[in-house]
Design an enzyme around this catalytic site. Structure first.
Site, mmCIF file in Angstrom:
data_model
loop_
_atom_site.group_PDB
_atom_site.id
_atom_site.type_symbol
_atom_site.label_atom_id
_atom_site.label_comp_id
_atom_site.label_asym_id
_atom_site.label_seq_id
_atom_site.Cartn_x
_atom_site.Cartn_y
_atom_site.Cartn_z
ATOM 1 N N ARG A 171 14.488 -7.596 3.336
ATOM 2 C CA ARG A 171 14.687 -8.991 3.726
ATOM 3 C C ARG A 171 15.823 -9.635 2.908
ATOM 4 O O ARG A 171 15.600 -10.571 2.156
ATOM 5 C CB ARG A 171 13.395 -9.790 3.581
ATOM 6 C CG ARG A 171 12.317 -9.309 4.527
ATOM 7 C CD ARG A 171 11.372 -10.415 4.913
ATOM 8 N NE ARG A 171 10.295 -10.565 3.967
ATOM 9 C CZ ARG A 171 9.250 -11.364 4.154
ATOM 10 N NH1 ARG A 171 9.154 -12.090 5.236
ATOM 11 N NH2 ARG A 171 8.305 -11.460 3.253
ATOM 12 N N CYS A 186 10.572 -6.896 -1.454
ATOM 13 C CA CYS A 186 9.405 -7.370 -0.716
ATOM 14 C C CYS A 186 8.622 -6.157 -0.247
ATOM 15 O O CYS A 186 9.202 -5.132 0.101
ATOM 16 C CB CYS A 186 9.852 -8.217 0.477
ATOM 17 S SG CYS A 186 8.501 -8.759 1.524
ATOM 18 N N LYS A 193 1.545 -21.998 8.454
ATOM 19 C CA LYS A 193 2.181 -21.772 7.155
ATOM 20 C C LYS A 193 3.691 -21.671 7.300
ATOM 21 O O LYS A 193 4.451 -22.255 6.522
ATOM 22 C CB LYS A 193 1.637 -20.488 6.521
ATOM 23 C CG LYS A 193 2.305 -20.128 5.196
ATOM 24 C CD LYS A 193 1.883 -18.763 4.707
ATOM 25 C CE LYS A 193 2.751 -17.677 5.291
ATOM 26 N NZ LYS A 193 3.580 -16.970 4.336
ATOM 27 N N ASN A 194 4.153 -20.926 8.314
ATOM 28 C CA ASN A 194 5.589 -20.678 8.461
ATOM 29 C C ASN A 194 6.356 -21.915 8.913
ATOM 30 O O ASN A 194 7.586 -21.919 8.901
ATOM 31 C CB ASN A 194 5.831 -19.532 9.445
ATOM 32 C CG ASN A 194 5.404 -18.195 8.868
ATOM 33 O OD1 ASN A 194 5.223 -18.061 7.658
ATOM 34 N ND2 ASN A 194 5.237 -17.198 9.721
ATOM 35 N N ARG A 212 -2.924 -16.423 0.967
ATOM 36 C CA ARG A 212 -1.565 -16.926 1.178
ATOM 37 C C ARG A 212 -1.384 -17.481 2.586
ATOM 38 O O ARG A 212 -0.531 -18.339 2.802
ATOM 39 C CB ARG A 212 -0.536 -15.806 0.952
ATOM 40 C CG ARG A 212 -0.364 -15.375 -0.494
ATOM 41 C CD ARG A 212 0.736 -14.333 -0.612
ATOM 42 N NE ARG A 212 1.906 -14.788 0.126
ATOM 43 C CZ ARG A 212 2.630 -14.026 0.972
ATOM 44 N NH1 ARG A 212 2.276 -12.777 1.190
ATOM 45 N NH2 ARG A 212 3.680 -14.521 1.592
ATOM 46 N N ASP A 226 4.466 -10.489 12.935
ATOM 47 C CA ASP A 226 3.335 -10.934 12.122
ATOM 48 C C ASP A 226 1.982 -10.689 12.792
ATOM 49 O O ASP A 226 0.942 -10.966 12.189
ATOM 50 C CB ASP A 226 3.476 -12.420 11.786
ATOM 51 C CG ASP A 226 4.446 -12.668 10.641
ATOM 52 O OD1 ASP A 226 4.907 -11.683 10.029
ATOM 53 O OD2 ASP A 226 4.757 -13.839 10.363
#
Length: 429
Positions: free
Chosen positions: A131, A126, A22-23, A408, A316
């Site tokens: 961030r 967030c 995803k990133n 997500r 993460d």
């Protein structure tokens, strides 16, 4: 809202295909704004964040087509998307779109580089920390952009185009490095990015931009040199495998015991996490198919970690590792150095019987003999999957609410776990 129900206590055995990252997929999709030709991306995961970004790009005039299925493809093997920004019809990214996902703020760089102006809503707060986007805007200013903040929008102008410059980040920033790269490739002259993020997703973006005609050296190191070109063309590029998904499933196997091959996973993308798992008593080996993870009866050992930018232990994976340590022998200390609010999963893990004490930026996790299923609430993407890992090992049923967070970032999670013996089902809300 959908929920996920897990009946714990099942070993995981078999194989799990690792999806595209995803990133990496998100900045690669945004890079389509840099050219009027077609950028075709393979191995794009089917995620709600990808769908949300597609809608945002459509607002700017990007046409999208998704290739039909091929023999051997399934919902777990990603998709091929062709993106064409023949004309950018709107240089404004409004709040109602940007607020759905923070990474969409990065459209400011390619739109500014190609059109000479961009107006993008500030993304706001967030759940896992502030961030801020100040370093992203600093990078654009260094390249000659004039930036104004007005009514919650960042307005960037460079009517005579961007110019190469030296950008020195005071701290490592993935978003800032992505932004600087996408802006610099069309800037006049040479740009040097110092203290650049070294994450594999940065190198993947650079590899794709190079296929499009960009001139980039040093991506994946802390010093990147970009020689601007007049225009970029189309390209074909496959998204690299998701190191966070691979690390997550490795920890799930370690938690439950069993033997699983993570198909397509590349060890060099998450070596620090694999090293920690070995210290905890997990067998890790590399095969032709990917990474094999085994824990057959050996107890888990407590290990101390601190999150760090790549190649350090990924923030993460912090929540997932904390879930694993709840069943380890001894007490582990987990420091979170990247985000200030990334311990919200602690209270939910405690509902399952975990013993965790917070002290500033550190969590002290005392291993327990057993976890017990309970209803829990997901607070963000990685926290939600840490509850899945804990639920797989807990006695009885665990129900996880707010699973839209999982959608997500994890493609076909229930199917992948079920195929390896887990008892996981989605309950429609």
């Amino acid at each position: 809202m959908d929920k996920i129900r897990i009946t714990g206590g099942q070993r995981l055995d078999g194989a799990i295909p690792i999806s595209g990252a995803k990133n990496a997929a998100l900045p690669l999709m945004i890079a389509s704004l840099l050219t009027d030709e077609t950028l075709t991306l393979a191995n794009v995961p089917r995620l709600s964040d990808v769908s949300a970004l597609s809608r945002i790009l459509s607002n700017h005039g990007v046409d999208r087509s998704i290739a039909g299925k091929r023999i051997g493809q399934s919902a777990e093997t990603g998709q091929t998307i062709a993106l064409t920004a023949r004309q950018i019809v709107d240089t404004c990214a409004p709040y109602e779109l940007v607020s759905t996902m923070r990474a969409s703020f990065w459209v400011i760089a390619p739109i500014l580089a190609r059109m000479g102006e961009a107006k993008v809503s500030l993304p706001g707060g967030c759940a896992i920390g502030t961030r801020p986007v100040d370093l992203l805007l600093m990078a654009l200013e260094r390249l000659g952009a004039e930036i104004e903040i007005e009514n919650g929008y960042a307005i960037a102008r460079a009517p005579r185009g961007l110019r190469g410059a030296e950008i020195v980040f005071p701290k490592v920033t993935v978003g800032g490095t992505h932004t600087a790269l996408m802006a610099a490739v069309l800037a006049q002259g040479t740009t040097v990015i110092e203290n650049a993020a070294r994450e594999p997703e940065i190198a993947d973006l650079a590899a794709c931009l190079s296929k499009m005609g960009a001139k980039i050296e040093g991506a994946g190191t802390s010093r990147i040199v970009v020689t601007g070109v007049a225009r970029l063309g189309g390209a074909h590029h496959a998204v690299l495998p998701d190191r966070i998904e691979a690390g997550t499933y490795a920890m799930a196997v370690a938690m439950t015991g069993g033997d699983v091959v993570l198909e397509g996973a590349r060890p060099e993308l998450l070596q620090s996490a694999l090293d920690v798992l070995v210290q905890a008593g997990v067998d890790i080996s590399t095969t032709n198919e990917g990474i094999r993870v085994r824990r057959n009866g050996r107890p888990l050992e407590a290990v101390d970690i601190a999150t760090d930018p790549f190649p350090g232990f990924p923030t993460d994976l912090q929540a997932q590792f904390m879930a694993l340590m709840t069943k380890a022998k001894g007490t582990s200390r987990i420091r979170e150095t990247i985000f200030e609010n990334r311990f919200m999963h602690v209270q939910e893990l405690a509902r399952l019987g975990a013993k965790i004490r917070l002290e500033g930026d550190a969590a002290h996790v005392e291993g327990v003999a057993k976890l017990t299923g309970a209803p829990v609430m997901a607070t963000d993407l990685r926290a939600s999957v840490s509850l899945v890992i804990a639920g797989l090992a807990a006695e009885g049923e665990t129900t996880i609410n707010r699973v839209y967070h999982l959608d997500r970032g994890f493609e076909a999670l229930e199917a992948k776990l079920t195929r390896c013996g887990a008892k996981v089902e989605r309950l429609s809300g």
